[in-house]
Each structure stands twice: as structure tokens, then as C-alpha cells.
Scaffold this motif. Structure first.
Motif, PDB file in Angstrom:
ATOM      1  N   ARG A   8     -25.633   6.537   7.398  1.00  0.00           N
ATOM      2  CA  ARG A   8     -26.655   6.074   6.655  1.00  0.00           C
ATOM      3  C   ARG A   8     -26.775   6.389   5.180  1.00  0.00           C
ATOM      4  O   ARG A   8     -27.036   5.739   4.041  1.00  0.00           O
ATOM      5  N   LEU A  45     -23.927   4.620   3.170  1.00  0.00           N
ATOM      6  CA  LEU A  45     -24.232   3.342   2.848  1.00  0.00           C
ATOM      7  C   LEU A  45     -25.275   3.069   1.834  1.00  0.00           C
ATOM      8  O   LEU A  45     -25.141   2.215   1.022  1.00  0.00           O
ATOM      9  N   ARG A  46     -25.923   4.010   1.564  1.00  0.00           N
ATOM     10  CA  ARG A  46     -27.107   4.375   0.775  1.00  0.00           C
ATOM     11  C   ARG A  46     -26.136   4.368  -0.883  1.00  0.00           C
ATOM     12  O   ARG A  46     -26.353   3.982  -1.838  1.00  0.00           O
ATOM     13  N   LEU A  78     -25.936   1.515  14.416  1.00  0.00           N
ATOM     14  CA  LEU A  78     -26.478   2.679  14.044  1.00  0.00           C
ATOM     15  C   LEU A  78     -27.878   2.639  14.747  1.00  0.00           C
ATOM     16  O   LEU A  78     -28.552   3.846  14.744  1.00  0.00           O
ATOM     17  N   SER A  79     -28.687   1.592  14.985  1.00  0.00           N
ATOM     18  CA  SER A  79     -29.943   1.676  15.419  1.00  0.00           C
ATOM     19  C   SER A  79     -29.883   2.394  17.253  1.00  0.00           C
ATOM     20  O   SER A  79     -30.485   3.000  17.423  1.00  0.00           O
ATOM     21  N   GLY A  81     -25.750  -2.310  11.428  1.00  0.00           N
ATOM     22  CA  GLY A  81     -26.903  -2.050  11.595  1.00  0.00           C
ATOM     23  C   GLY A  81     -27.213  -1.878  13.018  1.00  0.00           C
ATOM     24  O   GLY A  81     -28.211  -1.004  13.453  1.00  0.00           O
ATOM     25  N   CYS A  83     -24.893   9.631  12.735  1.00  0.00           N
ATOM     26  CA  CYS A  83     -25.698   8.568  12.134  1.00  0.00           C
ATOM     27  C   CYS A  83     -26.394   8.783  10.641  1.00  0.00           C
ATOM     28  O   CYS A  83     -26.383   7.955   9.961  1.00  0.00           O
ATOM     29  N   SER A  84     -26.723  10.114  10.419  1.00  0.00           N
ATOM     30  CA  SER A  84     -27.443  10.284   9.269  1.00  0.00           C
ATOM     31  C   SER A  84     -26.125  10.320   8.017  1.00  0.00           C
ATOM     32  O   SER A  84     -26.565   9.949   6.835  1.00  0.00           O
ATOM     33  N   ASP A 105     -29.060   6.045  16.784  1.00  0.00           N
ATOM     34  CA  ASP A 105     -30.054   6.802  16.613  1.00  0.00           C
ATOM     35  C   ASP A 105     -31.108   6.882  17.600  1.00  0.00           C
ATOM     36  O   ASP A 105     -31.746   8.043  18.090  1.00  0.00           O
TER      37      ASP A 105
END
Length: 271
Positions: A86, A89-90, A54-55, A51, A82-83, A58
Motif C-alpha cells: 500500500r 502504491l502511494r 490487498l483487501s 485492490g 500488505c502495508s 488485509d
């Protein structure tokens, strides 16, 4: 006559079917979120470090710390990685482990490409100026990996890992078993929680994201305090990555089936 369940209830179709599977995926997401903090020592640490990285990635991709006024090619690559991460992960939280790993493979390709560019800036410039045919000829994933190997540098996505990601999740074969992340070797419908699927997806995406972030920071910030901060976060993420990945998970389950013992003895069973 409509198909029915054994209890006589009609099998849903149309919007009813979509509502049913969406609820199933929501339940899987809730179960995943409850289970993650209890998955040994490394997995909870890895997801926290991911997390943070990724922050940072971004912010790096969106010129948060100031615009370089350049062509933004590195920023765009960072943003794409990054996208992808994410989204992976979803999908992981919803029980779509194979689909998550398809995206993870793309992050791995970006990580290898950035490692190559970090070694020779001239290759970055050549890649920027090349057309579609030239990129396919000189910078496809295999050519990039071979070039890194010749330089004697670490390769985020190795030949074996790339091949396994292709065979297991990206390409269909006669042996394809969807969402097969259990000791029984059984395919499972999407939207059902499997701890091994979660661990494999998180570990794979974390390793590649860390490499993307380390390389992008080097290419954009050079020797600077900003790069050092990002580098430290990337290294923490790499250290937190567990041993369950696409290359080891089948051997792990095979060992359990043979003797009911963890072949990763001495380590954390959930990592």
C-alpha cells in the motif's frame, strides 16, 4: 543574497519549499489517477485486481475470518507485505518510483520466504525458533532463493530481479539516475508523472503481492473453500501483470531509441 529563479522570484525555503513540493506531488497523484484507466488493457485490470487481493490480504492478516489462536507469524508477515504494498502504491502515485520499488523489494523477499515455507513446514518452524544470527546465516534472501531453486519450485523474486532492484533503487552506484523511467534516459525529480514508472511499480508489486497472498492462504487455511476463493483472486492478479518490469524497461527504451519500434511487438504497448 537569496537564490532566485530566472524570472527573479525567490526560490522558496522552509515551509514554503515544503508546500511547493507537496503541491507538485498532489498534482502528480491527480495526473496518475487520470492516466491509469487509459494505460492499455492490462494496467487498469491489474490495479483493480490488486485492490481486491490487498483487501483479501488485509483480512487474512487481521484474522477477519476467525483467529487461529496461534503465534500469528504468518498473519504478521502478510500484514507487513500488505502495508509495504500500500505504501509503494502511494509513493507511485506521487511520482516516487524508485522509493516505491525499495518497498516492493521487501514484499519480494517475503514472497520468496513464504514460498519456501509452503514447501517444507519444518523450515517454517526452524525460522520461527532461530535467533538473529541463525536467520542471517540460513534464511537471508540469497539462501532462501537458492533453497527454492534446489527444490525446483517457482521463485517470485529471481536472482536477476533481486539484483536489479538492489542496483537500480536500493543501493547507490556511480551510474545511479534517480527516477529514470523515460526514453531519454534522464533523471527526473520526484513528483513528476512518468507512465513507465507507474507501470513498472504496479507490475512488480502486484506479482509479489499475489505470491504472498497465495502462500499465506495455503499456510493458514489448508484445503478449504476460503483458500480457494483467495487463490482464484491471486491467480487473476498474476495473469493481469504486464511485461514492463525492472528487467525489461531499459531494453524497451533502448529499442525505441534505436528504431522507434516497440520491442514488445504483438503485445499491448502500455503494459
Amino acid at each position: 543574497m537569496p537564490d532566485t529563479f530566472p524570472n527573479g522570484k525567490k526560490i522558496p525555503e522552509g515551509l514554503d519549499f515544503l508546500q511547493l513540493v507537496w503541491q507538485q506531488e498532489d498534482d502528480c497523484e491527480s495526473e496518475t489517477d487520470k492516466a491509469l484507466p487509459k494505460m492499455g488493457e492490462k494496467a487498469p485490470q491489474c490495479i483493480r485486481e490488486l485492490g481486491t487481493v490487498l483487501s483479501l490480504l488485509d483480512r487474512l492478516a487481521s484474522c477477519f475470518w476467525g483467529c487461529s489462536k496461534g503465534d500469528h507469524v504468518i498473519e504478521y508477515l502478510a500484514g507487513r507485505a500488505c502495508s509495504f504494498a500500500r505504501a509503494a502504491l502511494r509513493l507511485t502515485r506521487l511520482g516516487f518510483y524508485d522509493e516505491a520499488l525499495v518497498l516492493v523489494r521487501s514484499v519480494g523477499e517475503i514472497s520468496n520466504l513464504l514460498v519456501l515455507f509452503c514447501q517444507e513446514d519444518v523450515l517454517l518452524q526452524k525460522w520461527k525458533l532461530s535467533n538473529h544470527d541463525q536467520r542471517r546465516k540460513e534464511f537471508d534472501p540469497v539462501k532462501v532463493r537458492i533453497a527454492i531453486e534446489k527444490m525446483g519450485k517457482p521463485i517470485p523474486m529471481s536472482r536477476d530481479k533481486y539484483a536489479r532492484l538492489c542496483e537500480k533503487v536500493a543501493h547507490v552506484t556511480p551510474e545511479t539516475k534517480p527516477q529514470n523511467y523515460n526514453v531519454h534516459g534522464r533523471p527526473v525529480a520526484e513528483g513528476y508523472f512518468q507512465e513507465a514508472g507507474v507501470l513498472v511499480a504496479i507490475n512488480e508489486v502486484s506479482e509479489f503481492v499475489a505470491w504472498v497472498t497465495l502462500c499465506a492462504a495455503k499456510l493458514l487455511f489448508g484445503v478449504s473453500e476460503r483458500r480457494q476463493t483467495i487463490r482464484e483472486a491471486g491467480i487473476r492478479l498474476l495473469v493481469s501483470v504486464g511485461r514492463a518490469d525492472v528487467l525489461t524497461i531499459e531494453g524497451y527504451f533502448e529499442g525505441l531509441r534505436k528504431n522507434s519500434q516497440n520491442p514488445w511487438s504483438g503485445g499491448n504497448e502500455s503494459t
